[in-house]
Design a protein around this motif. Sequence first.
Motif, short mmCIF file in Angstrom:
data_model
loop_
_atom_site.label_atom_id
_atom_site.label_comp_id
_atom_site.label_asym_id
_atom_site.label_seq_id
_atom_site.Cartn_x
_atom_site.Cartn_y
_atom_site.Cartn_z
N LEU A 32 56.56 28.81 44.30
CA LEU A 32 55.54 27.97 43.99
C LEU A 32 53.91 29.01 44.00
O LEU A 32 53.13 28.69 43.23
N HIS A 33 54.12 30.02 44.95
CA HIS A 33 52.67 30.72 45.04
C HIS A 33 53.00 31.67 43.81
O HIS A 33 51.75 31.83 43.27
N LEU A 34 53.64 32.03 43.47
CA LEU A 34 53.84 32.76 42.04
C LEU A 34 53.38 31.92 40.87
O LEU A 34 52.66 32.62 40.04
N TYR A 35 53.61 30.88 40.96
CA TYR A 35 52.90 29.93 39.89
C TYR A 35 51.56 29.87 39.96
O TYR A 35 50.84 29.92 38.98
N PHE A 36 51.09 29.73 41.25
CA PHE A 36 49.48 29.73 41.28
C PHE A 36 48.80 30.92 41.08
O PHE A 36 47.88 31.17 40.71
N ASN A 37 49.82 32.31 41.33
CA ASN A 37 49.31 33.59 41.11
C ASN A 37 48.73 33.72 39.43
O ASN A 37 47.94 34.06 39.16
N GLU A 38 49.79 33.01 38.64
CA GLU A 38 49.44 33.22 37.31
C GLU A 38 48.34 32.43 36.95
O GLU A 38 47.80 32.97 36.05
N MET A 39 48.29 31.14 37.65
CA MET A 39 47.20 30.29 36.90
C MET A 39 45.98 31.22 37.37
O MET A 39 44.92 31.17 36.62
N GLN A 40 45.96 31.82 38.51
CA GLN A 40 44.60 32.61 39.01
C GLN A 40 44.56 33.45 38.04
O GLN A 40 43.12 34.14 37.59
N ARG A 41 45.45 34.38 37.78
CA ARG A 41 45.53 35.39 36.62
C ARG A 41 44.58 34.92 35.40
O ARG A 41 43.85 35.86 34.81
N ASN A 42 44.91 33.80 35.01
CA ASN A 42 44.34 33.42 33.72
C ASN A 42 43.01 32.62 33.83
O ASN A 42 42.47 32.20 32.81
N LEU A 43 42.33 32.75 34.96
CA LEU A 43 41.33 31.84 35.14
C LEU A 43 39.97 32.98 34.80
O LEU A 43 40.19 34.12 35.13
N ILE A 94 51.48 40.78 55.43
CA ILE A 94 51.72 39.77 54.33
C ILE A 94 52.79 40.01 53.36
O ILE A 94 52.96 41.35 53.30
N LYS A 95 52.92 39.17 52.57
CA LYS A 95 53.92 39.27 51.76
C LYS A 95 53.47 39.77 50.31
O LYS A 95 52.46 39.50 50.04
N ALA A 96 54.21 40.33 49.42
CA ALA A 96 53.70 41.00 48.26
C ALA A 96 53.12 40.00 47.41
O ALA A 96 52.13 40.25 46.79
N PHE A 97 53.91 38.91 47.14
CA PHE A 97 52.88 37.58 46.26
C PHE A 97 51.61 37.31 46.96
O PHE A 97 50.82 36.99 46.11
N GLU A 98 51.54 37.24 48.45
CA GLU A 98 50.28 36.70 48.68
C GLU A 98 49.18 37.97 48.39
O GLU A 98 47.98 37.43 48.37
N ARG A 99 49.40 39.31 48.80
CA ARG A 99 48.85 40.13 48.29
C ARG A 99 48.32 40.08 46.96
O ARG A 99 47.08 40.50 46.59
N LYS A 100 49.20 40.00 46.07
CA LYS A 100 48.88 39.86 44.58
C LYS A 100 47.85 38.56 44.48
O LYS A 100 46.67 38.90 43.75
N PHE A 101 48.15 37.53 45.03
CA PHE A 101 47.18 36.40 44.76
C PHE A 101 45.70 37.02 45.26
O PHE A 101 44.53 36.55 44.88
N ALA A 102 45.76 37.68 46.60
CA ALA A 102 44.49 37.98 47.05
C ALA A 102 43.66 38.92 46.19
O ALA A 102 42.57 38.78 45.74
N GLN A 103 44.48 40.03 45.37
CA GLN A 103 43.78 40.61 44.44
C GLN A 103 43.33 40.04 43.45
O GLN A 103 42.11 40.32 42.83
N LEU A 104 44.17 39.09 42.78
CA LEU A 104 43.67 38.20 41.59
C LEU A 104 42.50 37.57 41.95
O LEU A 104 41.66 37.22 41.12
#
Length: 189
Positions: free
Chosen positions: A37-48, A73-83
């Motif tokens: 689910l976090h990966l889904y939210f990562n994609e949403m954040q990427r497109n904002l 932290i996990k890689a998907f959390e790190r990616k969300f932080a960067q996005l």
Amino acid sequence: MEALMGKMIYGLLTSLDGYIEAPEGVDSRWSGPDEELHLYFNEMQRNLALDIYGRRMYEVMRVWDTYDRDPSIKAFERKFAQLWQQTPKVVVSTTLQEAGPNARLVGGDVEAAARALKAQTDGDISVCGAELAASFGRWGLIDEYQLFVYPSVVGGGKPYFAHGAPLNLKPLGTERLPNDVVLLRYAPA
């Protein structure tokens, strides 16, 4: 030349009984996304194109300003932080004196500022915060409501729809997501 016009979206995880926050405050035991689910939210954040926050929600989300520096932290959390860090942010507040990196404050005539942001932005604009979204909704600025319904009942707390003017909505669709979350999408009728 086509005019710019952002699409304002208010979307948050909500309990089945309609709360975004438990009575005791933020409680991720019922709404914490797993990796999928976090990966889904990562994609949403990427497109904002832009995030607009109310003060309280911004203060909660500020953890992402530095979270990517935590080696545990996990890689998907790190990616969300960067996005999240890369996405421009506007914070609506009359009490904050300054905003963090890649963010600016708006106070005063919030409606005029919000209309200008919508007119000047090309792409999706996330509106973050129940009270802020209620005001934007009264002003006719919200284009889509996204309820990420988590299959849990919390029995009270802060509702997804803040008290205020009633809304007439039309369904845009549903989608089943990881964690047994169901996305309900609506537009003003």
